[in-house]
Design a protein around this motif. Structure first.
Motif, PDB file in Angstrom:
ATOM      1  N   UNK A   1      41.103  26.079   8.506  1.00 35.10           N
ATOM      2  CA  UNK A   1      39.468  25.539   7.851  1.00 35.10           C
ATOM      3  C   UNK A   1      39.302  25.703   6.328  1.00 35.10           C
ATOM      4  N   UNK A   2      40.819  25.386   5.667  1.00 34.46           N
ATOM      5  CA  UNK A   2      41.286  25.479   3.983  1.00 34.46           C
ATOM      6  C   UNK A   2      39.668  24.220   3.835  1.00 34.46           C
ATOM      7  N   UNK A   3      40.537  22.510   4.308  1.00 38.62           N
ATOM      8  CA  UNK A   3      39.728  21.421   3.726  1.00 38.62           C
ATOM      9  C   UNK A   3      38.064  21.665   3.555  1.00 38.62           C
ATOM     10  N   UNK A   4      38.012  21.880   4.767  1.00 32.50           N
ATOM     11  CA  UNK A   4      36.328  22.468   5.097  1.00 32.50           C
ATOM     12  C   UNK A   4      35.885  23.839   3.799  1.00 32.50           C
ATOM     13  N   UNK A   5      36.365  24.736   3.708  1.00 34.53           N
ATOM     14  CA  UNK A   5      35.772  25.293   3.268  1.00 34.53           C
ATOM     15  C   UNK A   5      36.132  25.333   1.725  1.00 34.53           C
ATOM     16  N   UNK A   6      37.000  24.535   1.370  1.00 34.88           N
ATOM     17  CA  UNK A   6      36.935  23.554  -0.059  1.00 34.88           C
ATOM     18  C   UNK A   6      35.775  22.562   0.231  1.00 34.88           C
ATOM     19  N   UNK A   7      35.977  21.740   1.171  1.00 33.06           N
ATOM     20  CA  UNK A   7      34.662  20.386   0.721  1.00 33.06           C
ATOM     21  C   UNK A   7      33.684  20.723   0.809  1.00 33.06           C
ATOM     22  N   UNK A   8      33.104  22.426   1.595  1.00 31.37           N
ATOM     23  CA  UNK A   8      32.073  22.420   1.441  1.00 31.37           C
ATOM     24  C   UNK A   8      31.656  23.587  -0.215  1.00 31.37           C
ATOM     25  N   UNK A   9      32.406  24.188  -0.841  1.00 28.08           N
ATOM     26  CA  UNK A   9      32.357  24.440  -2.238  1.00 28.08           C
ATOM     27  C   UNK A   9      32.473  23.718  -3.415  1.00 28.08           C
ATOM     28  N   UNK A  10      32.976  22.336  -2.967  1.00 31.63           N
ATOM     29  CA  UNK A  10      33.373  21.776  -4.258  1.00 31.63           C
ATOM     30  C   UNK A  10      32.295  20.140  -4.010  1.00 31.63           C
ATOM     31  N   UNK A  11      31.861  20.889  -3.327  1.00 28.51           N
ATOM     32  CA  UNK A  11      29.990  19.702  -3.337  1.00 28.51           C
ATOM     33  C   UNK A  11      28.821  20.710  -3.442  1.00 28.51           C
ATOM     34  N   UNK A  12      29.176  22.321  -3.158  1.00 25.18           N
ATOM     35  CA  UNK A  12      27.726  22.808  -3.694  1.00 25.18           C
ATOM     36  C   UNK A  12      28.196  23.824  -5.140  1.00 25.18           C
ATOM     37  N   UNK A  13      29.125  23.728  -5.399  1.00 22.52           N
ATOM     38  CA  UNK A  13      29.556  24.545  -6.401  1.00 22.52           C
ATOM     39  C   UNK A  13      30.479  23.835  -8.047  1.00 22.52           C
ATOM     40  N   UNK A  14      31.311  23.013  -7.477  1.00 28.12           N
ATOM     41  CA  UNK A  14      31.972  22.402  -8.784  1.00 28.12           C
ATOM     42  C   UNK A  14      33.682  22.979  -7.627  1.00 28.12           C
ATOM     43  N   UNK A  15      34.560  21.996  -8.238  1.00 30.05           N
ATOM     44  CA  UNK A  15      35.979  22.884  -8.012  1.00 30.05           C
ATOM     45  C   UNK A  15      36.545  24.559  -8.313  1.00 30.05           C
ATOM     46  N   UNK A  16      35.817  24.924  -9.349  1.00 32.27           N
ATOM     47  CA  UNK A  16      36.210  26.466  -9.629  1.00 32.27           C
ATOM     48  C   UNK A  16      35.086  26.980  -9.002  1.00 32.27           C
ATOM     49  N   UNK A  17      35.134  26.676  -7.557  1.00 29.39           N
ATOM     50  CA  UNK A  17      34.401  27.434  -7.161  1.00 29.39           C
ATOM     51  C   UNK A  17      35.060  28.107  -5.351  1.00 29.39           C
ATOM     52  N   UNK A  18      36.417  27.356  -5.567  1.00 27.45           N
ATOM     53  CA  UNK A  18      37.376  27.624  -4.696  1.00 27.45           C
ATOM     54  C   UNK A  18      37.852  28.005  -4.787  1.00 27.45           C
TER      55      UNK A  18
END
Length: 506
Positions: A158-175
């Motif tokens: 599920x990491x890719x989906x979690x990463x996609x949500x965070x990058x889209x909403x808050x930017x890559x640092x959010x991961x």
């Protein structure tokens, strides 16, 4: 006490709060594996913000896995100094690395943060599995291990989906920032519900020569694979020879050490070796596929990070769905058959991916087959590794097993990227209809394929054909790289049959 032997693990009685402990252990473990896989989704965005070639950016993936290969060391330290203590130290290191990576202003700083996260993972994973092995009684142990292993693969899936949500909403640092509150809460839960345990050895010595040769050998091997496309044949041979020499020296040192990092007796069992090799191969395949598909869906097909995470679900959800099936199959017929069946499915998925389709609807099929192949075997391999290797110490056995996960992910990405880059240069040049591209233009093409540069930088050379050339080059190069995974799956079929299926009948 003889070298490498262990006394019965302490504590001997089951922990009355073991289920709460399992929850905390699983939560931190989930962070380890989400951190391992969500970075792939963020790489194109990171590349545009921080710059860096494919070689540089893949170190953001491999720096984590390579540092994580110290799991063997972490397992030994957990047995000697305390499993709960090493688990807590590892969690703090994971969170510290997350802060450094989140604040990164350059690829180098990002890689350093990722490496520190990997060192944390190297302490967390073997300590967690060893704690489960000693805290749960025999009749509950396989079930607890199944929950933990499903958490490992579920989080990685599920990491890719979690990463996609965070990058889209808050930017890559959010991961990276998201790890802090979750990690602190999970650490508190684990520390307050887990009993401390050690192997009971009186002598607490760390085998420094073994540590140096192991880390040096693994680093040289990964460095050679990552840089293989850029260095001369003689230098590549020198790096590979150095890696073999150091790993060979590690084995010799361990055979003579009074307090080895790895009691080599753990490798005397055919079933243990089969489980470790199966885990290594599964991670080679999965790591490479997720790395390339996350790039392909964003760079070649132009999807957002969020949509890419969702589109990878057909490769990841079957892992969760098939895990209980594999567990039941292993109980009925032994662990060899579900592991062998999983390897066959990985082979089929690899063969499909060598012919990269232009349509996502077709790509779904090998995704599902890949996830099913992973799901069938993961519980069986972990149970075999813990049961058959515990004579060398629970931490050592689990450390060797989970080190195979990290080393497999690292080797899968490094080796397949080398093939990909060589193939991409060749295909790109072949699509230019006799026009000789310069070295700078070939370098720009590879940067486009990582997402670090927009395809428009090639418009002066390709004009209206730019996007089509990018897609065609990406598909052809990924297809060539997938032959490595086919070879790995074939090796997995042979070793699973020989060591786990046939070996069980001997």
């Amino acid at each position: 006490m003889t070298p490498g032997s262990v006394s019965p693990a302490v504590p001997a009685a089951p922990n009355p709060r073991r289920r709460r402990s399992l929850l905390g252990l699983s939560a931190v473990t989930a962070l380890v594996w989400v951190t391992a896989s969500d970075i792939s989704i963020a790489l194109p965005t990171i590349g545009r913000d921080l710059g860096g070639s494919m070689d540089v950016l893949q170190w953001a993936v491999n720096g984590y896995f390579l540092a994580g290969s110290l799991i063997i060391v972490g397992g030994r330290l957990a047995d000697l100094f305390g499993r709960r203590l090493l688990f807590a130290i590892g969690t703090v290191l994971l969170l510290g690395g997350s802060v450094i990576a989140a604040l990164a202003a350059s690829p180098t700083m990002l890689i350093l943060g990722r490496a520190l996260q990997g060192v944390g993972a190297a302490a967390i994973l073997p300590a967690a599995l060893a704690i489960i092995a000693v805290e749960f009684p025999d009749e509950e142990r396989d079930g607890a291990i199944s929950v933990w292993i499903a958490t490992c693969w579920g989080a990685q899936a599920l990491g890719p989906l979690v990463g996609g949500v965070l990058v889209a909403a808050l930017g890559w640092a959010a991961i990276f920032w998201v790890n802090l509150p979750l990690g602190v809460l999970a650490l508190w839960l684990t520390w307050t519900s887990t009993q401390e345990s050690t192997s009971g050895e009186a002598e607490r010595r760390v085998d420094v020569p073994g540590l140096v040769t192991l880390v040096g050998g693994l680093f040289l091997l990964n460095f050679a694979l990552v840089e293989a496309d850029e260095i001369t044949g003689s230098r590549l041979a020198l790096y590979l020879a150095g890696a073999v020499a150091l790993i060979g020296a590690f084995v010799l040192i361990e055979r003579r050490s009074r307090s080895p990092l790895v009691a080599l007796s753990v490798f005397r069992g055919r079933a243990f070796n089969g489980a470790v090799l199966a885990n290594l191969i599964a991670n080679i395949v999965f790591g490479a596929v997720v790395f390339f598909m996350a790039l392909y869906l964003q760079v070649a097909l132009g999807h957002s990070a969020l949509l890419t995470g969702a589109l990878l679900l057909p490769a990841t959800l079957p892992i969760l769905a098939l895990t209980p099936v594999g567990e039941r199959w292993a109980r009925r017929s032994g662990p060899g058959m579900p592991i062998l069946g999983g390897m066959v499915l990985l082979l089929i998925a690899g063969l499909m991916l060598t012919q990269m389709p232009a349509s996502y609807a077709v790509l779904v099929v090998p995704f599902v087959v890949l996830g099913a192949g992973i799901g069938l075997q993961i519980t069986a391999t972990a149970a075999v590794a813990v049961d058959e290797g515990s004579g060398a110490g629970e931490g050592v056995a689990s450390g060797v097993y989970k080190a195979a996960s990290m080393i497999g992910g690292s080797l899968g990405v490094a080796a397949s990227v080398t093939i990909f880059q060589s193939s991409a240069r060749s295909h790109f040049q072949g699509l230019l209809d006799g026009v000789q591209a310069t070295g700078d233009q070939l370098g720009q093409m590879l940067s486009v394929l990582t997402g670090a540069l927009r395809p428009a930088v090639l418009d002066g050379l390709l004009g209206a054909r730019t996007q089509q050339v990018v897609e065609d080059t990406f598909r052809a190069a990924v297809g060539d790289a997938m032959w490595l995974l086919v070879a790995a799956a074939l090796a997995g079929i042979v070793t699973s049959w020989w060591l786990l299926v046939r070996g069980a009948d001997d």
